[in-house]
Design a protein around this motif. Structure first.
Motif, mmCIF file in Angstrom:
data_model
loop_
_atom_site.group_PDB
_atom_site.id
_atom_site.type_symbol
_atom_site.label_atom_id
_atom_site.label_comp_id
_atom_site.label_asym_id
_atom_site.label_seq_id
_atom_site.Cartn_x
_atom_site.Cartn_y
_atom_site.Cartn_z
ATOM 1 N N ARG A 77 0.796 -1.048 0.045
ATOM 2 C CA ARG A 77 0.043 -0.071 -0.009
ATOM 3 C C ARG A 77 0.893 1.282 0.019
ATOM 4 O O ARG A 77 0.538 2.371 -0.709
ATOM 5 N N ASP A 78 1.878 1.449 0.792
ATOM 6 C CA ASP A 78 2.738 2.470 0.964
ATOM 7 C C ASP A 78 4.177 2.198 0.210
ATOM 8 O O ASP A 78 4.853 3.057 0.372
ATOM 9 N N GLY A 79 4.036 1.230 -0.672
ATOM 10 C CA GLY A 79 5.361 0.919 -1.154
ATOM 11 C C GLY A 79 5.654 1.262 -2.779
ATOM 12 O O GLY A 79 4.535 1.537 -3.306
ATOM 13 N N LEU A 80 6.797 1.510 -3.153
ATOM 14 C CA LEU A 80 6.932 2.024 -4.665
ATOM 15 C C LEU A 80 7.921 0.817 -5.218
ATOM 16 O O LEU A 80 8.633 0.260 -4.746
ATOM 17 N N LEU A 81 7.465 0.815 -6.608
ATOM 18 C CA LEU A 81 8.435 0.172 -7.609
ATOM 19 C C LEU A 81 9.628 0.778 -7.670
ATOM 20 O O LEU A 81 10.822 0.224 -7.974
ATOM 21 N N GLY A 82 9.344 2.182 -7.984
ATOM 22 C CA GLY A 82 10.498 2.960 -8.548
ATOM 23 C C GLY A 82 9.969 4.342 -8.745
ATOM 24 O O GLY A 82 8.795 4.658 -8.508
ATOM 25 N N THR A 83 10.784 5.329 -9.366
ATOM 26 C CA THR A 83 10.419 6.563 -9.781
ATOM 27 C C THR A 83 10.909 6.926 -11.191
ATOM 28 O O THR A 83 12.126 6.395 -11.643
ATOM 29 N N LEU A 84 10.135 7.399 -11.992
ATOM 30 C CA LEU A 84 10.282 7.775 -13.416
ATOM 31 C C LEU A 84 10.927 9.325 -13.246
ATOM 32 O O LEU A 84 10.248 10.078 -12.618
ATOM 33 N N ALA A 85 11.701 9.758 -14.182
ATOM 34 C CA ALA A 85 12.127 11.199 -14.394
ATOM 35 C C ALA A 85 11.999 11.318 -15.791
ATOM 36 O O ALA A 85 12.585 10.835 -16.769
ATOM 37 N N VAL A 86 10.953 12.337 -16.110
ATOM 38 C CA VAL A 86 10.252 12.309 -17.585
ATOM 39 C C VAL A 86 9.744 13.808 -17.744
ATOM 40 O O VAL A 86 9.685 14.618 -16.770
ATOM 41 N N GLU A 87 9.663 14.264 -18.890
ATOM 42 C CA GLU A 87 9.105 15.462 -19.347
ATOM 43 C C GLU A 87 8.399 15.302 -20.737
ATOM 44 O O GLU A 87 8.464 14.442 -21.386
ATOM 45 N N ASP A 88 7.210 16.047 -20.853
ATOM 46 C CA ASP A 88 6.347 16.233 -21.779
ATOM 47 C C ASP A 88 5.713 14.874 -22.412
ATOM 48 O O ASP A 88 5.613 14.666 -23.511
ATOM 49 N N VAL A 89 5.296 13.987 -21.427
ATOM 50 C CA VAL A 89 4.642 12.614 -21.926
ATOM 51 C C VAL A 89 3.681 12.425 -20.948
ATOM 52 O O VAL A 89 3.326 13.103 -19.945
ATOM 53 N N ALA A 90 2.715 11.243 -21.162
ATOM 54 C CA ALA A 90 1.620 10.762 -20.527
ATOM 55 C C ALA A 90 2.064 9.694 -19.521
ATOM 56 O O ALA A 90 2.975 8.689 -20.485
ATOM 57 N N VAL A 91 1.817 9.483 -18.546
ATOM 58 C CA VAL A 91 2.193 8.247 -17.696
ATOM 59 C C VAL A 91 0.846 7.625 -16.818
ATOM 60 O O VAL A 91 0.333 8.249 -16.240
ATOM 61 N N VAL A 92 0.511 6.472 -17.704
ATOM 62 C CA VAL A 92 -0.886 5.833 -17.022
ATOM 63 C C VAL A 92 -0.785 4.691 -16.508
ATOM 64 O O VAL A 92 -0.055 3.773 -17.119
ATOM 65 N N THR A 93 -1.296 4.197 -15.337
ATOM 66 C CA THR A 93 -1.002 3.011 -14.717
ATOM 67 C C THR A 93 -2.273 2.490 -14.586
ATOM 68 O O THR A 93 -3.443 3.083 -14.301
ATOM 69 N N SER A 94 -2.469 1.056 -14.798
ATOM 70 C CA SER A 94 -3.625 0.195 -14.693
ATOM 71 C C SER A 94 -3.324 -0.847 -13.673
ATOM 72 O O SER A 94 -2.326 -1.380 -13.764
ATOM 73 N N GLY A 95 -4.046 -1.175 -12.649
ATOM 74 C CA GLY A 95 -3.836 -2.131 -11.756
ATOM 75 C C GLY A 95 -5.027 -2.928 -11.005
ATOM 76 O O GLY A 95 -6.010 -2.288 -11.204
ATOM 77 N N ASP A 96 -4.659 -4.148 -10.541
ATOM 78 C CA ASP A 96 -5.923 -4.632 -9.729
ATOM 79 C C ASP A 96 -5.982 -4.286 -8.569
ATOM 80 O O ASP A 96 -6.921 -4.805 -7.757
ATOM 81 N N TYR A 97 -5.135 -3.181 -8.003
ATOM 82 C CA TYR A 97 -5.426 -2.748 -6.723
ATOM 83 C C TYR A 97 -6.112 -1.287 -6.525
ATOM 84 O O TYR A 97 -6.312 -0.763 -5.480
ATOM 85 N N GLU A 98 -6.546 -1.033 -7.679
ATOM 86 C CA GLU A 98 -7.393 0.346 -7.613
ATOM 87 C C GLU A 98 -8.805 0.207 -7.416
ATOM 88 O O GLU A 98 -9.230 0.807 -6.477
ATOM 89 N N ARG A 99 -9.572 -0.586 -8.127
ATOM 90 C CA ARG A 99 -10.813 -0.778 -7.674
ATOM 91 C C ARG A 99 -11.096 -2.116 -7.531
ATOM 92 O O ARG A 99 -11.244 -2.882 -8.643
ATOM 93 N N PHE A 100 -11.446 -2.807 -6.495
ATOM 94 C CA PHE A 100 -11.658 -4.279 -6.277
ATOM 95 C C PHE A 100 -12.353 -4.670 -4.806
ATOM 96 O O PHE A 100 -12.497 -3.780 -4.029
ATOM 97 N N PHE A 101 -12.757 -5.887 -5.069
ATOM 98 C CA PHE A 101 -13.283 -6.645 -3.762
ATOM 99 C C PHE A 101 -12.770 -8.009 -3.664
ATOM 100 O O PHE A 101 -12.396 -8.662 -4.639
ATOM 101 N N GLU A 102 -12.942 -8.322 -2.398
ATOM 102 C CA GLU A 102 -12.408 -9.823 -2.160
ATOM 103 C C GLU A 102 -13.552 -10.501 -1.417
ATOM 104 O O GLU A 102 -14.381 -10.082 -0.860
ATOM 105 N N LEU A 103 -13.521 -11.807 -2.017
ATOM 106 C CA LEU A 103 -14.541 -12.753 -1.462
ATOM 107 C C LEU A 103 -13.984 -14.064 -1.349
ATOM 108 O O LEU A 103 -13.419 -14.665 -2.485
ATOM 109 N N LYS A 104 -14.255 -14.618 -0.359
ATOM 110 C CA LYS A 104 -13.586 -16.152 0.032
ATOM 111 C C LYS A 104 -12.015 -15.967 -0.127
ATOM 112 O O LYS A 104 -11.675 -17.139 -0.829
ATOM 113 N N GLY A 105 -11.283 -15.006 0.040
ATOM 114 C CA GLY A 105 -9.946 -14.980 -0.229
ATOM 115 C C GLY A 105 -9.469 -14.650 -1.707
ATOM 116 O O GLY A 105 -8.291 -14.511 -2.103
ATOM 117 N N LYS A 106 -10.549 -14.409 -2.648
ATOM 118 C CA LYS A 106 -10.066 -14.163 -4.151
ATOM 119 C C LYS A 106 -10.386 -12.767 -4.303
ATOM 120 O O LYS A 106 -11.532 -12.080 -3.885
#
Length: 330
Positions: free
Chosen positions: A223-252
């Motif tokens: 939750r509070d961890g990072l993979l790394g950091t990008l150093a960029v300019e004049d671009v788009a950076v978009v992330t999709s992940g299974d941790y953004e909107r989810f629910f858990e049922l029976k451990g899944k």
């Protein structure tokens, strides 16, 4: 007779310093504001003269509101909602058609793993509400009949449904388009350094006055961890992940990135980050790569000449060659 040269020299030096400070160009001020838009927190940071920069930032937020009013499936008066209520077609603006044309291209490019016609499936899972659930297999089967190849087609400048049951959802691409439009408005106001961040859909204009922009990469399992950091300019950076909107049922874990081929959440990745020239492209490609999985996903990004990183289901990291040159790993 006393010598006064040191005092005179001091006065001269002070006068020169005063003139230098007086003639130095005004340093740009940072303006940072946030609003609730697009179903998330949108933050805009811009640099420039304070009054005009605040006007530019307000204009950028207003532009996001305008795009959302056109393309949101949560607003009953939007063009998307009117199309969904229609039996065959409904009038769409040039901008909405532009986004849909791009979405149909990504659908062809990815063999259907990017699909604009998942509206019924998304509502079945409840990801557009707070009543999320695992649907019955028979309900999933019926919802899948309203998506896939041929569910939507462009005909003489109109978007046409295969059947009245087809429901579109532009969530995988319209947010990126709105972010791009916000940057366009900032640029039109003369802003040369800015960032628009809509819940992980980021578009950067130029570079900060003192350095490149730094974009933190969220660790998908810390939750509070990072993979790394990008150093960029004049671009788009978009992330999709299974941790953004989810629910858990029976451990899944059940998340909102649905595989159009099965109707269930994609299981091959934990997260994908894409660097591209536009947030709309990065948005669609991040979603597509997530569903395709690490091998085919990296192949897609390289084919489209963009950079990115994919964290697979086991936590393994896969990147394009260009991404490795822009990241500092933690």
């Amino acid at each position: 007779m006393k010598r006064r040269y040191p005092i005179a020299l001091l006065i001269l030096v002070l006068a020169v310093l005063f003139l230098v400070m007086l003639c130095r160009p005004e340093q740009p001020r940072q303006v940072r504001q946030t609003r609730l838009q697009l179903g998330t927190v949108v933050e805009i940071t811009a640099f420039g003269p304070e009054d005009s920069t605040e006007d530019a930032v307000r204009g950028a937020f207003d532009e996001i509101d305008r795009v959302e009013a056109l393309m949101s499936s949560h607003r009953s008066d939007s063009e998307v909602s009117r199309f969904n209520q229609a039996s065959r077609t409904a009038p769409l603006s040039v901008e909405t058609l532009q986004v849909i044309e791009a979405g149909l291209r990504y659908s062809r490019l990815t063999g259907g793993t990017f699909d604009l016609a998942l509206g019924k499936l998304i509502r079945l899972w409840g990801f557009d509400s707070d009543r999320q659930k695992v649907p019955e297999p028979t309900a999933l089967e019926e919802a899948l009949k309203t998506s896939g190849e041929g569910a939507l087609r462009l005909e003489d400048g109109e978007l046409v449904k295969r059947s009245p049951a087809v429901q579109i959802d532009l969530g995988g691409i319209a947010k990126g388009f709105a972010v791009d439009r916000a940057i366009d408005v900032l640029r039109q106001h003369g802003i040369t350094a800015a960032s628009v961040n809509a819940g992980g859909d980021i578009r950067l204009l130029g570079r900060r006055p003192d350095r490149l922009w730094r974009v933190a990469l969220q660790h998908p399992r810390k939750r509070d961890g990072l993979l790394g950091t990008l150093a960029v300019e004049d671009v788009a950076v978009v992330t999709s992940g299974d941790y953004e909107r989810f629910f858990e049922l029976k451990g899944k874990r059940y998340h909102h990135l649905l595989d159009p081929r099965t109707g269930y959440p994609g299981r091959l990745c934990q997260g994908v980050t894409v660097i591209a020239n536009s947030a709309m492209a990065a948005d669609a490609l991040a979603t597509s790569a997530f569903i395709l999985g690490p091998e085919a996903g990296i192949g897609l990004l390289e084919q489209e000449r963009v950079d990115g990183v994919i964290v697979d289901a086991a936590g393994g990291i896969h990147t394009t060659a260009g991404f490795r040159e822009q990241v500092t790993w933690y």
